[in-house]
Scaffold this active site. Structure first.
Site, PDB file in Angstrom:
ATOM      1  N   HIS A 197       0.700  -1.363   0.022  1.00  0.00           N
ATOM      2  CA  HIS A 197       0.081   0.128  -0.057  1.00  0.00           C
ATOM      3  C   HIS A 197       1.016   1.252   0.027  1.00  0.00           C
ATOM      4  CE1 HIS A 197      -3.543   2.352   1.540  1.00  0.00           C
ATOM      5  NE2 HIS A 197      -2.510   3.154   1.765  1.00  0.00           N
ATOM      6  N   GLU A 198       2.014   1.558   0.901  1.00  0.00           N
ATOM      7  CA  GLU A 198       2.680   2.623   1.094  1.00  0.00           C
ATOM      8  C   GLU A 198       3.399   2.912  -0.023  1.00  0.00           C
ATOM      9  OE1 GLU A 198       1.434   4.508   3.157  1.00  0.00           O
ATOM     10  OE2 GLU A 198       0.553   3.196   4.628  1.00  0.00           O
ATOM     11  N   HIS A 258       1.592   4.383  -2.897  1.00  0.00           N
ATOM     12  CA  HIS A 258       1.368   5.672  -2.927  1.00  0.00           C
ATOM     13  C   HIS A 258       2.665   6.407  -3.671  1.00  0.00           C
ATOM     14  CE1 HIS A 258      -2.168   6.221  -0.687  1.00  0.00           C
ATOM     15  NE2 HIS A 258      -1.650   5.731   0.482  1.00  0.00           N
ATOM     16  N   HIS A 286      -5.698   6.580  -2.790  1.00  0.00           N
ATOM     17  CA  HIS A 286      -6.700   5.377  -2.338  1.00  0.00           C
ATOM     18  C   HIS A 286      -7.674   4.973  -3.453  1.00  0.00           C
ATOM     19  CE1 HIS A 286      -5.323   6.719   2.005  1.00  0.00           C
ATOM     20  NE2 HIS A 286      -4.703   5.894   1.461  1.00  0.00           N
ATOM     21  N   CYS A 287      -8.176   3.797  -3.271  1.00  0.00           N
ATOM     22  CA  CYS A 287      -9.003   3.112  -4.371  1.00  0.00           C
ATOM     23  C   CYS A 287     -10.409   3.316  -3.751  1.00  0.00           C
ATOM     24  CB  CYS A 287      -8.225   1.849  -4.779  1.00  0.00           C
ATOM     25  SG  CYS A 287      -9.304   0.928  -5.661  1.00  0.00           S
ATOM     26  N   CYS A 323      -9.223  -3.671  -2.523  1.00  0.00           N
ATOM     27  CA  CYS A 323      -8.153  -3.472  -3.267  1.00  0.00           C
ATOM     28  C   CYS A 323      -7.086  -2.965  -1.973  1.00  0.00           C
ATOM     29  CB  CYS A 323      -8.208  -2.014  -4.092  1.00  0.00           C
ATOM     30  SG  CYS A 323      -6.643  -1.635  -4.801  1.00  0.00           S
ATOM     31  N   CYS A 362      -6.093  -3.910  -7.245  1.00  0.00           N
ATOM     32  CA  CYS A 362      -7.290  -4.328  -7.921  1.00  0.00           C
ATOM     33  C   CYS A 362      -6.768  -4.018  -9.334  1.00  0.00           C
ATOM     34  CB  CYS A 362      -8.490  -3.313  -7.844  1.00  0.00           C
ATOM     35  SG  CYS A 362      -8.528  -1.634  -8.152  1.00  0.00           S
ATOM     36  N   CYS A 380      -6.197  -0.296 -10.832  1.00  0.00           N
ATOM     37  CA  CYS A 380      -4.988   0.157  -9.811  1.00  0.00           C
ATOM     38  C   CYS A 380      -3.798  -0.347 -10.510  1.00  0.00           C
ATOM     39  CB  CYS A 380      -4.920  -0.135  -8.376  1.00  0.00           C
ATOM     40  SG  CYS A 380      -5.975   0.857  -7.636  1.00  0.00           S
TER      41      CYS A 380
HETATM   42 ZN   LIG Z   1      -2.764   5.363   2.238  1.00  0.00          ZN
HETATM   43 ZN   LIG Z   2      -7.743  -0.314  -6.543  1.00  0.00          ZN
END
Ligand SMILES: [Zn+2]
Ligand SMILES: [Zn+2]
Length: 210
Positions: free
Chosen positions: A159-160, A163, A169-170, A175, A195, A198
């Site tokens: 996740h990070e 970015h 953010h999705c 996701c 996902c 993304c």
């Molecule tokens: Zn975040």
């Molecule tokens: Zn996504």
């Protein structure tokens, strides 16, 4: 979490190579990722996780650098924890240009300002389209569910890093880029991967498979 600030200063640092994966990628940007451990955080925890990171982002390599102490400049005395955006500034300041992205790694609690809340404890923080992100294991084991530690760590790192690769953010709640809003319950429900939209956005940006 997202940190919009970014800066790039380049100073010397020393490389400590523990892990080295190499993928032959035909894209134009070679994605090499460094993990920068802080203090004596257990880096063996990363071993089962980094292969998934390499796969998700088609990285050419992931290395674990020699640990450095947590910078005092990031310490927040009122709560006895570390300000994540200051850790990102620190990571940017020791960027020696060898890696495309860096993941700061700590077992200490980290925090940032969230709306009206001056100091909000978080799992991680990443600069949108920037060089650095940071993740903390502090909040991942507090409920005693040790079997969930590894999938949680995997999701947060992916996740990070997402970015830093320019992903916001999705809206799709499963996701890995969905906003987990600092709650472990949402984090536990998420996939450990992007996902399809993304993924498409990432692959398009880095010209992977095109
Ligand atoms: Zn975040
Ligand atoms: Zn996504």
């Amino acid at each position: 979490m997202i940190n919009m600030r970014k800066q790039t200063r380049r100073l010397k640092s020393f490389l400590f190579l523990l892990l080295f994966f190499r993928f032959h990628v035909s894209g134009f940007t070679e994605i090499s990722i460094a993990v920068q451990p802080f203090g004596n955080v257990d880096t063996l925890q990363l071993l089962p996780v980094l292969e998934a990171v390499v796969r998700e982002y088609h990285a050419a390599e992931v290395v674990i650098r020699k640990p450095v102490p947590l910078p005092e400049s990031a310490f927040y005395p009122p709560r006895g924890r570390y300000r994540a955006e200051k850790l990102l500034d620190f990571l940017d300041s020791i960027n020696d240009g060898k890696y495309y992205r860096v993941v700061g790694f700590t077992d200490k609690d980290i925090s940032t300002t969230k709306g009206a809340i001056e100091d909000w404890g978080i799992f991680g923080l990443g600069n949108i389209g920037g060089y650095s992100c940071v993740v903390s294991t502090f909040r991942l084991k507090r409920d005693g569910k040790t079997d969930l530690f590894e999938p949680r760590l995997k999701r947060i790192i992916i996740h990070e890093l997402g970015h830093t690769f320019g992903l916001y953010h999705c809206n799709w709640r499963l996701c890995v880029m969905a906003n987990y809003k600092g709650t472990i319950r949402i984090l536990d429900e998420q996939w450990a991967h992007l996902c399809a939209p993304c993924k498409r956005s990432f692959r398009k940006k880095y010209k992977i498979g095109q």
